[in-house]
Design an enzyme around this catalytic site. Structure first.
Site, short mmCIF file in Angstrom:
data_model
loop_
_atom_site.label_atom_id
_atom_site.label_comp_id
_atom_site.label_asym_id
_atom_site.label_seq_id
_atom_site.Cartn_x
_atom_site.Cartn_y
_atom_site.Cartn_z
N ARG A 47 0.91 19.37 -9.20
CA ARG A 47 -0.08 19.05 -8.17
C ARG A 47 0.44 19.20 -6.75
O ARG A 47 1.59 19.46 -6.49
CB ARG A 47 -0.56 17.62 -8.38
CG ARG A 47 0.49 16.54 -8.23
CD ARG A 47 -0.19 15.17 -8.37
NE ARG A 47 0.71 14.05 -8.22
CZ ARG A 47 1.36 13.47 -9.20
NH1 ARG A 47 1.24 13.94 -10.43
NH2 ARG A 47 2.14 12.43 -8.98
N TRP A 65 -10.53 2.01 0.20
CA TRP A 65 -9.16 2.45 -0.07
C TRP A 65 -8.88 3.81 0.54
O TRP A 65 -9.66 4.75 0.43
CB TRP A 65 -8.93 2.52 -1.57
CG TRP A 65 -7.62 3.12 -1.97
CD1 TRP A 65 -7.33 4.45 -2.11
CD2 TRP A 65 -6.42 2.41 -2.25
NE1 TRP A 65 -6.02 4.61 -2.48
CE2 TRP A 65 -5.43 3.37 -2.58
CE3 TRP A 65 -6.08 1.05 -2.27
CZ2 TRP A 65 -4.12 3.02 -2.91
CZ3 TRP A 65 -4.77 0.71 -2.62
CH2 TRP A 65 -3.82 1.68 -2.93
N ASP A 114 -3.01 9.23 0.69
CA ASP A 114 -2.32 10.37 1.30
C ASP A 114 -3.13 11.09 2.39
O ASP A 114 -4.32 11.37 2.21
CB ASP A 114 -2.00 11.42 0.25
CG ASP A 114 -1.23 10.87 -0.93
OD1 ASP A 114 -0.97 9.66 -0.97
OD2 ASP A 114 -0.90 11.67 -1.82
N SER A 131 -4.35 15.68 -3.57
CA SER A 131 -3.80 16.17 -2.30
C SER A 131 -3.78 17.70 -2.23
O SER A 131 -3.80 18.39 -3.24
CB SER A 131 -2.40 15.62 -2.09
OG SER A 131 -2.43 14.23 -1.92
#
Length: 570
Positions: free
Chosen positions: A262, A132, A135, A199
């Site tokens: 975040r 998988w 981002d 991220s």
């Protein structure tokens, strides 16, 4: 006695390999069984019993010699690769495939040949070797080398505990696969939790030092509420292989901010003579972008909201802003953001990205207009991150839509968009996006159709680019596979629309086109990227049905070219 037990516990695998001094083998494994390295019949490293949950293991070989790998559970190894730290930047990793028949190793061109053997894998777009990916993160250019980091789940092709994968390129087109760069601070599989290294961005300080800001989601047991997110800095080792020296720099949320907190973007601000950071969040339920300031990159103070979304976004399902980007183009500042959970009422689209253009003065962002620009009218261009590279603002986005998934059995999930260069329109009221010039420079464009007339044509089994120049009103492009729809792109009454075979009509993928006289369409085994009006209108879709069309029907008064995109290396 030991050998008898090993034989009874599963398929036996024993193989000799020569490993150079300093060689590293990294792998993730889960399931019943053992794994060991022997030298001259003596065990020098062993995992005596794999856990039932995935676990990360690393073997560092100290002396150039032959080793014997012994295991009774080769199928328990979920993802494995090896590398020599001194040369990995030139060669990339060597992928190890474990099976009862032995260990198969692939490096460099062998990996690419194996990837290309998958008839369903796009060619122009970056994808992970396995498992998988989501981002893009930490994008940067160091010297002549481009670095693409990405959210990665190393033990399966579904979303799971997040790591940072890593790849490098000399041309933004061909990529070397590198070791996993950043791991969660603890094993979340063992806890039955999600989270991990989320991220963030690469930031080069004024002294030239490079650091990566990122969000760590602490063990989470609910995807929608109650989790905790903190901000960290990681610095790369001297070879840009692994993150090291990780420190937490921001833990406390401002009042009114719940769990979403975040995806930092950090820069040095000359006007403020200090460091600035934005984070995606919500304030009392309204999606928002928060602004923080620091004098040393370690201690951060909340300066207030940079942007707070109108109330309609909350009413339409948006929970928070995520993956915000903030950067300067010419004399303007641009804010790009996505809204978690938002569904656009008129078209039922979700996963949309929006931009605002304006001024940033004394830590206040003042948009030139409150109207948000929709950056991509498809729903497969998300979590965009951009970075400055020698005066060009380059961007990648995650090319994925939670509404549709790859068919079962695929070895990976997730692709990146084509790299795009960002610019402003002449009147500076729109953000433009076009593929970087490297895409055309690398992929030789051989015209297979060149005509000023409509018609029906056969298509090669390869990526194509379609170019229309001239009046677009009334144009229609219909690609089919054995007579069944692959994709349709049309312009009617000034509206550009895209339809794929999987669409049932419940969502409308449309954009106002106006008097535009140029359109470029890239099709790459199920991926459609459309650029019109000089990049003012963009649309990205990912389909999984009839992904290799064999027939194209063109109806248009515009001049037409259809180009077969072939790598110059081949």
């Amino acid at each position: 006695m030991t050998n008898q037990m090993e034989r009874e516990n599963g398929p036996w695998m024993k193989q000799n390999l020569f490993l150079p001094s300093g060689y590293c083998l990294e792998f993730w494994a889960a399931g019943d069984g053992f794994f060991r390295f022997n030298i001259d019949g003596k065990t020098v490293w062993e995992a005596r019993s794999f856990p039932i949950h995935p676990e990360f293991f690393k073997y560092h070989h100290r002396e150039a010699c032959e080793v014997t790998i012994v295991t009774n559970a080769p199928d328990a190894v979920l993802w494995a690769y090896g590398y020599q730290p001194q040369t990995v930047n030139e060669t990339g990793v060597t992928v190890f495939d474990f099976s009862e028949k032995g260990i198969l190793q692939r490096t460099g061109a062998e990996i690419e040949d194996w990837l290309r053997s998958d008839p369903d894998r796009p060619v122009l777009h970056f994808s992970p070797i396995r498992h998988w990916m989501n981002d893009p993160v930490g994008l940067c250019k160091i010297g002549k080398l481009w670095h693409l980091f990405f959210q990665f789940h190393p033990s399966g092709s579904e979303w799971g505990p997040m790591h940072w994968g890593h790849a490098t390129s000399h041309d933004l087109v061909d990529w070397l696969h590198m070791p996993v760069f950043l791991h969660p601070e603890q094993n979340l599989w063992r806890l039955g939790a999600t989270g991990g290294a989320f991220s963030g961005n690469a930031f080069r300080d004024r002294d030239g030092s490079l650091m990566f800001f990122y969000t760590e989601r602490l063990p989470a047991y609910d995807l929608f509420k109650g989790y905790r997110e903190i901000q960290k800095i990681a610095r790369p080792d001297r070879r840009m292989i692994k993150a090291e020296g990780i420190v937490t720099v921001l833990e406390q949320r401002p009042d009114g901010v719940e769990h979403d907190f975040r995806d930092p973007k950090v820069w040095w601000d000359d006007a403020a003579n200090g460091y600035r950071m934005i984070l995606g969040a919500s304030i009392e339920g309204d999606p928002a972008v928060l602004l923080f300031g620091s004098g040393d990159c370690l201690e951060w103070q909340y300066l207030g909201p940079l942007y707070r979304a109108p109330v309609n976004f909350r009413q339409e399902g948006a929970r928070a802003v995520e993956c915000p980007d903030f950067f300067q183009l010419e004399d303007k500042w641009v804010l790009v953001m996505g809204f978690v959970g938002h569904v656009e009422p008129r078209t039922r689209r979700h996963n949309l990205l929006y931009a605002l253009i304006g001024e940033f003065i004394e830590d206040c962002f003042v948009p030139d207009t409150p109207e948000l620009q929709l950056l991509d009218f498809g729903t497969d261009y998300y979590a965009m991150q951009s970075f400055d590279a020698g005066g060009r603002q380059i961007a990648f986005a995650w090319l994925f839509n939670w509404e549709y998934r790859k068919p079962e059995g695929s070895s990976y999930s997730g692709e990146m968009s084509l790299p795009r260069v960002l610019s402003l329109s002449k009147d500076k009221n729109k953000l433009l996006m076009l593929p970087v010039i490297e895409v055309d420079e690398h992929y030789a464009a051989d015209p297979v159709i060149e005509s000023d007339q409509s018609g029906q044509y056969s298509l090669p089994k390869a990526p194509i680019e379609i170019r229309l120049t001239g009046p677009l009103e009334g144009s229609k492009l219909v690609a089919t596979k054995d007579g069944e729809l692959a994709f349709e792109v049309s312009v009617a009454d000034g509206i550009l629309s895209v339809r794929l075979a999987q669409d049932d009509g419940s969502i409308h993928y449309v954009a106002e086109l106006g008097e535009a006289k140029d359109l470029r369409l890239f099709h790459d085994f199920g991926i459609v990227e459309v650029f019109a009006d000089g990049g003012a209108v963009c649309g990205t879709r990912r389909g999984y049905v009839n992904i290799d069309p064999d027939h194209l029907e063109i109806s248009t008064t515009a001049s037409t070219q259809v180009l077969e995109k072939r790598s110059r290396k081949h």
